[in-house]
Design a protein around this motif. Structure first.
Motif, PDB file in Angstrom:
ATOM      1  N   GLU A  96     -33.182  16.522 -19.290  1.00  0.00           N
ATOM      2  CA  GLU A  96     -31.875  17.086 -18.764  1.00  0.00           C
ATOM      3  C   GLU A  96     -31.849  18.636 -18.528  1.00  0.00           C
ATOM      4  O   GLU A  96     -32.526  19.341 -19.564  1.00  0.00           O
ATOM      5  CB  GLU A  96     -30.936  16.552 -19.648  1.00  0.00           C
ATOM      6  CG  GLU A  96     -30.606  15.023 -19.439  1.00  0.00           C
ATOM      7  CD  GLU A  96     -29.411  14.801 -20.228  1.00  0.00           C
ATOM      8  OE1 GLU A  96     -28.487  15.539 -20.570  1.00  0.00           O
ATOM      9  OE2 GLU A  96     -29.181  13.238 -20.500  1.00  0.00           O
ATOM     10  N   LEU A  97     -31.109  19.172 -17.762  1.00  0.00           N
ATOM     11  CA  LEU A  97     -30.920  20.668 -17.693  1.00  0.00           C
ATOM     12  C   LEU A  97     -29.648  21.064 -18.912  1.00  0.00           C
ATOM     13  O   LEU A  97     -28.814  20.055 -19.183  1.00  0.00           O
ATOM     14  CB  LEU A  97     -30.500  21.080 -16.239  1.00  0.00           C
ATOM     15  CG  LEU A  97     -31.509  21.043 -15.166  1.00  0.00           C
ATOM     16  CD1 LEU A  97     -31.205  21.383 -14.004  1.00  0.00           C
ATOM     17  CD2 LEU A  97     -32.709  22.024 -15.868  1.00  0.00           C
ATOM     18  N   PRO A  98     -29.857  21.831 -19.359  1.00  0.00           N
ATOM     19  CA  PRO A  98     -28.782  22.407 -20.354  1.00  0.00           C
ATOM     20  C   PRO A  98     -27.539  23.113 -19.412  1.00  0.00           C
ATOM     21  O   PRO A  98     -27.724  23.290 -18.455  1.00  0.00           O
ATOM     22  CB  PRO A  98     -29.309  23.772 -20.995  1.00  0.00           C
ATOM     23  CG  PRO A  98     -30.353  24.092 -20.186  1.00  0.00           C
ATOM     24  CD  PRO A  98     -31.011  22.968 -19.410  1.00  0.00           C
ATOM     25  N   PRO A  99     -26.446  22.856 -20.036  1.00  0.00           N
ATOM     26  CA  PRO A  99     -24.947  23.092 -19.305  1.00  0.00           C
ATOM     27  C   PRO A  99     -25.029  24.709 -18.820  1.00  0.00           C
ATOM     28  O   PRO A  99     -24.262  24.951 -17.825  1.00  0.00           O
ATOM     29  CB  PRO A  99     -23.966  22.989 -20.258  1.00  0.00           C
ATOM     30  CG  PRO A  99     -24.537  22.293 -21.400  1.00  0.00           C
ATOM     31  CD  PRO A  99     -25.960  22.274 -21.265  1.00  0.00           C
ATOM     32  N   THR A 100     -26.031  25.325 -19.104  1.00  0.00           N
ATOM     33  CA  THR A 100     -26.158  26.711 -18.931  1.00  0.00           C
ATOM     34  C   THR A 100     -27.222  27.043 -18.012  1.00  0.00           C
ATOM     35  O   THR A 100     -27.415  28.299 -17.482  1.00  0.00           O
ATOM     36  CB  THR A 100     -26.367  27.614 -19.917  1.00  0.00           C
ATOM     37  OG1 THR A 100     -27.436  27.075 -20.814  1.00  0.00           O
ATOM     38  CG2 THR A 100     -25.029  27.608 -21.211  1.00  0.00           C
ATOM     39  N   ALA A 101     -27.838  26.242 -17.308  1.00  0.00           N
ATOM     40  CA  ALA A 101     -28.784  26.280 -16.224  1.00  0.00           C
ATOM     41  C   ALA A 101     -28.556  27.120 -15.041  1.00  0.00           C
ATOM     42  O   ALA A 101     -27.438  27.029 -14.747  1.00  0.00           O
ATOM     43  CB  ALA A 101     -29.430  24.829 -15.923  1.00  0.00           C
ATOM     44  N   GLY A 102     -29.422  27.866 -14.697  1.00  0.00           N
ATOM     45  CA  GLY A 102     -28.984  28.915 -13.619  1.00  0.00           C
ATOM     46  C   GLY A 102     -29.601  28.296 -12.321  1.00  0.00           C
ATOM     47  O   GLY A 102     -30.333  26.957 -12.567  1.00  0.00           O
ATOM     48  N   THR A 103     -29.370  28.932 -11.479  1.00  0.00           N
ATOM     49  CA  THR A 103     -29.815  28.285 -10.080  1.00  0.00           C
ATOM     50  C   THR A 103     -31.332  28.089  -9.763  1.00  0.00           C
ATOM     51  O   THR A 103     -31.592  27.077  -9.461  1.00  0.00           O
ATOM     52  CB  THR A 103     -29.339  29.315  -9.034  1.00  0.00           C
ATOM     53  OG1 THR A 103     -27.900  29.725  -9.035  1.00  0.00           O
ATOM     54  CG2 THR A 103     -29.626  28.899  -7.457  1.00  0.00           C
ATOM     55  N   SER A 104     -32.059  28.896 -10.242  1.00  0.00           N
ATOM     56  CA  SER A 104     -33.603  28.626 -10.149  1.00  0.00           C
ATOM     57  C   SER A 104     -33.926  27.584 -10.800  1.00  0.00           C
ATOM     58  O   SER A 104     -34.909  26.625 -10.605  1.00  0.00           O
ATOM     59  CB  SER A 104     -34.362  29.906 -10.673  1.00  0.00           C
ATOM     60  OG  SER A 104     -33.942  30.282 -11.920  1.00  0.00           O
TER      61      SER A 104
END
Length: 64
Positions: A41-49
């Motif tokens: 899973e991605l963290p909630p703070t994941a950026g666009t890239s």
């Protein structure tokens, strides 16, 4: 914990659907993390890239 996919039912004798059913089951197992590498899973703070990288990872799994 992800739900386990049901076993693939036996195809009728002479059915040309079995290869299709097996391919779908294999992809679903991969996406559900029951086979192969689990997608993290991605963290909630994941950026666009990071989001783009994750989408591309899922596309590679689907196209495998």
């Amino acid at each position: 914990m992800p739900k386990q996919l049901p076993n693939l039912p036996r195809s009728s004798v002479g059915s040309d659907r079995r290869p299709f059913d097996e391919a779908i089951k294999e992809r679903l197992d991969l996406l559900a993390g029951q086979r192969g590498v689990k997608v993290k899973e991605l963290p909630p703070t994941a950026g666009t890239s990071e989001i783009i990288d994750k989408v591309n990872e899922l596309i590679r799994l689907l196209q495998g």
